[in-house]
Design an enzyme around this catalytic site. Structure first.
Site, PDB file in Angstrom:
ATOM      1  N   HIS A 116      -7.519  -1.147   5.642  1.00  0.00           N
ATOM      2  CA  HIS A 116      -6.526  -0.200   6.160  1.00  0.00           C
ATOM      3  C   HIS A 116      -6.404   0.978   5.192  1.00  0.00           C
ATOM      4  CE1 HIS A 116      -2.865   1.285   8.052  1.00  0.00           C
ATOM      5  NE2 HIS A 116      -2.175   1.100   6.955  1.00  0.00           N
TER       6      HIS A 116
ATOM      7  N   HIS B  23       4.320  -4.711  10.425  1.00  0.00           N
ATOM      8  CA  HIS B  23       4.839  -4.118  11.666  1.00  0.00           C
ATOM      9  C   HIS B  23       4.945  -5.159  12.771  1.00  0.00           C
ATOM     10  CE1 HIS B  23       4.429   0.250  10.677  1.00  0.00           C
ATOM     11  NE2 HIS B  23       3.511  -0.205   9.841  1.00  0.00           N
TER      12      HIS B  23
ATOM     13  N   HIS C  61       1.388   3.908   1.922  1.00  0.00           N
ATOM     14  CA  HIS C  61       1.926   4.645   3.074  1.00  0.00           C
ATOM     15  C   HIS C  61       3.455   4.740   3.013  1.00  0.00           C
ATOM     16  CE1 HIS C  61      -1.906   4.050   5.726  1.00  0.00           C
ATOM     17  NE2 HIS C  61      -1.984   5.121   4.946  1.00  0.00           N
TER      18      HIS C  61
ATOM     19  N   HIS D 204       0.857  -1.190   0.000  1.00  0.00           N
ATOM     20  CA  HIS D 204       0.000   0.000   0.000  1.00  0.00           C
ATOM     21  C   HIS D 204       0.886   1.230   0.000  1.00  0.00           C
ATOM     22  CE1 HIS D 204       0.772  -0.587   4.300  1.00  0.00           C
ATOM     23  NE2 HIS D 204       0.268   0.590   4.592  1.00  0.00           N
TER      24      HIS D 204
ATOM     25  N   ASP E 208      -0.251  -3.813   6.097  1.00  0.00           N
ATOM     26  CA  ASP E 208      -0.853  -3.382   7.364  1.00  0.00           C
ATOM     27  C   ASP E 208      -2.316  -3.805   7.464  1.00  0.00           C
ATOM     28  OD1 ASP E 208       1.575  -2.200   7.828  1.00  0.00           O
ATOM     29  OD2 ASP E 208       0.837  -0.129   7.758  1.00  0.00           O
TER      30      ASP E 208
ATOM     31  N   ASP F 152       5.766   4.617   5.134  1.00  0.00           N
ATOM     32  CA  ASP F 152       6.590   3.649   5.861  1.00  0.00           C
ATOM     33  C   ASP F 152       6.637   2.291   5.135  1.00  0.00           C
ATOM     34  OD1 ASP F 152       3.816   3.519   6.739  1.00  0.00           O
ATOM     35  OD2 ASP F 152       4.462   2.074   8.250  1.00  0.00           O
ATOM     36  N   HIS F 153       6.023   2.213   3.936  1.00  0.00           N
ATOM     37  CA  HIS F 153       6.102   1.000   3.103  1.00  0.00           C
ATOM     38  C   HIS F 153       6.690   1.299   1.724  1.00  0.00           C
ATOM     39  CE1 HIS F 153       3.655  -1.341   6.003  1.00  0.00           C
ATOM     40  NE2 HIS F 153       3.360  -0.099   6.356  1.00  0.00           N
TER      41      HIS F 153
HETATM   42 FE    FE Z   1       2.657   0.797   8.111  1.00  0.00          FE
HETATM   43 ZN    ZN Z   2      -0.028   1.575   6.545  1.00  0.00          ZN
END
Ligand code: FE
Ligand code: ZN
Length: 250
Positions: free
Chosen positions: A119, A186, A56, A54, A148, A58-59
């Site tokens: 999510h 995570h 985001h 996805h 996530d 942090d990915h």
């Molecule tokens: Fe994440």
């Molecule tokens: Zn995420």
């Protein structure tokens, strides 16, 4: 055949993953490029492509750094993430009710994909099916990257989706063969199990799992999630929504 998968801890509690393919690797969810490049170097591998679960940051935050270091490479994400994933070049229009072929083969494994909204609205699961599975003999377990959407004993926050979407997505993932490995985004497992124990205080598998917890808990399995994940175990979307709201303030 079972692919070799290496988890690379990134940022505070993220995991990127390397799926080894000869002397190259596909990178799942590169949160940041430095630890991924270091892990690749340690293993003598070059990056061959990216699978993003996805959009985001942090990915996906490491995608441009990987391209700067290794040169251009395919970047795959759901078609609905167009414009949100840096350098995306493969737009996979996977449906939400089943896995379809993504027209990619990594390490001899066919890559399947399914839309798993909840999510985010464009979340996608990547499923590496062993050659034996694809032939229908069912020997290999298979590996799924859940981002996530599904965590060990938990699920992601509902940023762009509904409880009904998350419920369907988790049921799709946990409807796969019970030995299927699920690699998540995570390391939240210890906290997730504390919440799970509060939701189902008398349910032994949750206590047993919490007692024997490693510091790195990826991958989990469909069997473990069916036994311990309060969101997978929710009887319907309404109960999932109630549990998700309770977890947000737990
Ligand atoms: Fe994440
Ligand atoms: Zn995420």
């Amino acid at each position: 055949m079972t692919p070799t998968i290496t988890a690379v801890p990134c940022l505070r509690d993220n995991y990127a993953y390397l799926v080894h393919d000869g002397d190259t690797a596909w990178v799942v969810d590169p949160s940041e490029s430095a630890p991924v490049i270091a892990a690749l170097a340690r293993l003598g591998l070059r990056a061959a492509g990216v699978l993003a679960t996805h959009h985001h940051v942090d990915h996906t935050g490491g995608i441009e750094g990987l391209i700067a270091h290794f040169g251009t490479m395919p970047v795959a994400a759901h078609a609905l993430d167009r414009g949100r994933v840096p350098a995306q070049s493969l737009f996979i229009d996977a449906p939400a009710d089943r896995f379809i072929a993504a027209d990619l083969t990594i390490a001899g494994c066919q890559v399947l994909a399914a839309h798993i909204p909840g999510h985010t609205r464009a979340a996608i699961a990547w499923y590496l099916v062993g050659a034996d599975d694809a032939a229908g003999s069912g020997d290999a377990e298979g590996d799924v990257f859940t981002g996530d959407t599904l965590f060990a004993a938990g699920c992601g926050r509902l940023f762009e989706g509904t409880p009904a979407q998350m419920h369907s997505s988790l049921q799709l993932l946990c409807g796969l063969p019970v030995a299927t490995r699920l690699w998540f985004g995570h390391e939240y497992t210890a906290a997730n199990l504390r919440f799970a124990a509060a939701v189902e205080p008398g349910h032994t598998p949750i206590a047993v799992r919490a007692e024997h917890l490693a510091s790195c808990t990826t991958p989990t399995t469909v069997a473990l999630e069916r036994a311990t994940n309060p969101f997978v175990r929710a009887r319907d979307a309404i109960e999932l929504g109630e549990r998700r709201a309770a977890k947000d303030t737990f």
